[in-house]
Design a protein around this motif. Sequence first.
Motif, PDB file in Angstrom:
ATOM      1  N   LEU A 109       0.844  -1.190   0.000  1.00 33.82           N
ATOM      2  CA  LEU A 109       0.000   0.000   0.000  1.00 33.82           C
ATOM      3  C   LEU A 109       0.883   1.245   0.000  1.00 33.82           C
ATOM      4  O   LEU A 109       1.731   1.419   0.874  1.00 33.82           O
ATOM      5  CB  LEU A 109      -0.899  -0.014   1.240  1.00 33.82           C
ATOM      6  CG  LEU A 109      -2.064   0.986   1.272  1.00 33.82           C
ATOM      7  CD1 LEU A 109      -3.071   0.673   0.176  1.00 33.82           C
ATOM      8  CD2 LEU A 109      -2.743   0.951   2.641  1.00 33.82           C
ATOM      9  N   ASN A 110       0.695   2.084  -0.980  1.00 34.91           N
ATOM     10  CA  ASN A 110       1.510   3.291  -1.104  1.00 34.91           C
ATOM     11  C   ASN A 110       0.955   4.433  -0.252  1.00 34.91           C
ATOM     12  O   ASN A 110      -0.239   4.465   0.065  1.00 34.91           O
ATOM     13  CB  ASN A 110       1.568   3.746  -2.564  1.00 34.91           C
ATOM     14  CG  ASN A 110       2.310   2.767  -3.445  1.00 34.91           C
ATOM     15  OD1 ASN A 110       3.346   2.235  -3.070  1.00 34.91           O
ATOM     16  ND2 ASN A 110       1.776   2.518  -4.632  1.00 34.91           N
ATOM     17  N   ASP A 111       1.814   5.383   0.073  1.00 38.81           N
ATOM     18  CA  ASP A 111       1.343   6.608   0.709  1.00 38.81           C
ATOM     19  C   ASP A 111       0.342   7.304  -0.214  1.00 38.81           C
ATOM     20  O   ASP A 111       0.449   7.226  -1.447  1.00 38.81           O
ATOM     21  CB  ASP A 111       2.516   7.553   0.980  1.00 38.81           C
ATOM     22  CG  ASP A 111       3.397   7.084   2.140  1.00 38.81           C
ATOM     23  OD1 ASP A 111       2.967   6.164   2.876  1.00 38.81           O
ATOM     24  OD2 ASP A 111       4.500   7.632   2.299  1.00 38.81           O
ATOM     25  N   PHE A 112      -0.637   7.951   0.400  1.00 39.97           N
ATOM     26  CA  PHE A 112      -1.669   8.690  -0.341  1.00 39.97           C
ATOM     27  C   PHE A 112      -2.450   7.792  -1.303  1.00 39.97           C
ATOM     28  O   PHE A 112      -2.887   8.218  -2.367  1.00 39.97           O
ATOM     29  CB  PHE A 112      -1.061   9.876  -1.101  1.00 39.97           C
ATOM     30  CG  PHE A 112      -0.313  10.841  -0.231  1.00 39.97           C
ATOM     31  CD1 PHE A 112      -0.979  11.801   0.508  1.00 39.97           C
ATOM     32  CD2 PHE A 112       1.074  10.759  -0.125  1.00 39.97           C
ATOM     33  CE1 PHE A 112      -0.278  12.677   1.337  1.00 39.97           C
ATOM     34  CE2 PHE A 112       1.774  11.636   0.708  1.00 39.97           C
ATOM     35  CZ  PHE A 112       1.100  12.593   1.440  1.00 39.97           C
ATOM     36  N   TRP A 113      -2.632   6.536  -0.913  1.00 37.61           N
ATOM     37  CA  TRP A 113      -3.327   5.563  -1.770  1.00 37.61           C
ATOM     38  C   TRP A 113      -4.748   6.000  -2.119  1.00 37.61           C
ATOM     39  O   TRP A 113      -5.267   5.644  -3.178  1.00 37.61           O
ATOM     40  CB  TRP A 113      -3.356   4.192  -1.087  1.00 37.61           C
ATOM     41  CG  TRP A 113      -3.884   4.230   0.317  1.00 37.61           C
ATOM     42  CD1 TRP A 113      -3.147   4.366   1.462  1.00 37.61           C
ATOM     43  CD2 TRP A 113      -5.247   4.162   0.739  1.00 37.61           C
ATOM     44  NE1 TRP A 113      -3.970   4.386   2.578  1.00 37.61           N
ATOM     45  CE2 TRP A 113      -5.268   4.258   2.160  1.00 37.61           C
ATOM     46  CE3 TRP A 113      -6.451   4.007   0.058  1.00 37.61           C
ATOM     47  CZ2 TRP A 113      -6.448   4.221   2.888  1.00 37.61           C
ATOM     48  CZ3 TRP A 113      -7.633   3.963   0.787  1.00 37.61           C
ATOM     49  CH2 TRP A 113      -7.617   4.072   2.194  1.00 37.61           C
ATOM     50  N   TRP A 114      -5.396   6.761  -1.238  1.00 40.41           N
ATOM     51  CA  TRP A 114      -6.775   7.203  -1.508  1.00 40.41           C
ATOM     52  C   TRP A 114      -6.830   8.293  -2.571  1.00 40.41           C
ATOM     53  O   TRP A 114      -7.891   8.630  -3.079  1.00 40.41           O
ATOM     54  CB  TRP A 114      -7.426   7.708  -0.210  1.00 40.41           C
ATOM     55  CG  TRP A 114      -6.764   8.916   0.368  1.00 40.41           C
ATOM     56  CD1 TRP A 114      -7.083  10.235   0.133  1.00 40.41           C
ATOM     57  CD2 TRP A 114      -5.637   8.950   1.266  1.00 40.41           C
ATOM     58  NE1 TRP A 114      -6.231  11.073   0.829  1.00 40.41           N
ATOM     59  CE2 TRP A 114      -5.345  10.303   1.551  1.00 40.41           C
ATOM     60  CE3 TRP A 114      -4.872   7.957   1.880  1.00 40.41           C
ATOM     61  CZ2 TRP A 114      -4.299  10.689   2.394  1.00 40.41           C
ATOM     62  CZ3 TRP A 114      -3.840   8.352   2.727  1.00 40.41           C
ATOM     63  CH2 TRP A 114      -3.563   9.687   2.967  1.00 40.41           C
ATOM     64  N   ASN A 115      -5.660   8.858  -2.907  1.00 36.69           N
ATOM     65  CA  ASN A 115      -5.570   9.871  -3.956  1.00 36.69           C
ATOM     66  C   ASN A 115      -4.700   9.367  -5.104  1.00 36.69           C
ATOM     67  O   ASN A 115      -3.928  10.114  -5.690  1.00 36.69           O
ATOM     68  CB  ASN A 115      -5.004  11.184  -3.384  1.00 36.69           C
ATOM     69  CG  ASN A 115      -5.165  12.359  -4.325  1.00 36.69           C
ATOM     70  OD1 ASN A 115      -6.242  12.591  -4.856  1.00 36.69           O
ATOM     71  ND2 ASN A 115      -4.105  13.103  -4.548  1.00 36.69           N
ATOM     72  N   ASN A 116      -4.804   8.067  -5.372  1.00 40.23           N
ATOM     73  CA  ASN A 116      -4.037   7.431  -6.457  1.00 40.23           C
ATOM     74  C   ASN A 116      -2.544   7.650  -6.314  1.00 40.23           C
ATOM     75  O   ASN A 116      -1.824   7.871  -7.288  1.00 40.23           O
ATOM     76  CB  ASN A 116      -4.524   7.930  -7.822  1.00 40.23           C
ATOM     77  CG  ASN A 116      -5.963   7.558  -8.086  1.00 40.23           C
ATOM     78  OD1 ASN A 116      -6.375   6.424  -7.834  1.00 40.23           O
ATOM     79  ND2 ASN A 116      -6.750   8.499  -8.573  1.00 40.23           N
ATOM     80  N   ASN A 117      -2.085   7.603  -5.028  1.00 44.54           N
ATOM     81  CA  ASN A 117      -0.666   7.666  -4.677  1.00 44.54           C
ATOM     82  C   ASN A 117      -0.024   9.032  -4.919  1.00 44.54           C
ATOM     83  O   ASN A 117       1.211   9.143  -4.905  1.00 44.54           O
ATOM     84  CB  ASN A 117       0.139   6.589  -5.438  1.00 44.54           C
ATOM     85  CG  ASN A 117      -0.486   5.217  -5.310  1.00 44.54           C
ATOM     86  OD1 ASN A 117      -1.075   4.879  -4.282  1.00 44.54           O
ATOM     87  ND2 ASN A 117      -0.378   4.422  -6.360  1.00 44.54           N
TER      88      ASN A 117
END
Length: 202
Positions: A109-117
């Motif tokens: 899971l990447n940082d800022f995953w809720w904003n498409n990374n």
Amino acid sequence: MKLYLIRHAESEANAASDLDNPTYYYDARITQRGVEQAKKLNNRIKNLKFDNYFCSPLTRTLETFSIVFPSSKPVIEPLIREHLYHSCDVGRQPKKLKKEFNDFDFNNLNDFWWNNNKPINEKKIIQESHNDIKMRLRSFLLSIKNLNLQKIVLVSHGTFLSQITEYMLDNCEVYDCEYNEVCLLYTSPSPRDRQKSRMPSS
């Protein structure tokens, strides 16, 4: 392959009458009523066997999963997160989630995953279009296409799952469907796309 779609238990945002006006419920948790809903679902399906589990990284789905499937570990999949429209749909960074759900694997899971990374002010709400979540559903369906499994669980969200169910599931409602039928609807080229593919190049 059969998909078992589960909407998360009742969240603080579901129960709120002031969602984003004036109260913001960032990455909302489940309520006590939601805890009871999840426990009841666990009791209903605890003897069923599933081959794999996918769970949205939003806290309300992670909490629901932990209660419904206490002995299982899901694949944390941001593609099946909720349609980002309210504060409750804004997620948290993986390192924060790991501290709370230390049995789950957030390594992919990447940082800022809720904003498409893409880096952003963590309290900013950038709303998605319906086409955005349609494309996410398509990407997810294609990503599991070659899994040689019989029963797959998705713990996800009302609006996202309504693309398949065509109605809003109740909290902790289970809906089962055949992967091939859903895949046919969402991964086949549209008539317009097929028409484009037949057009000669100039």
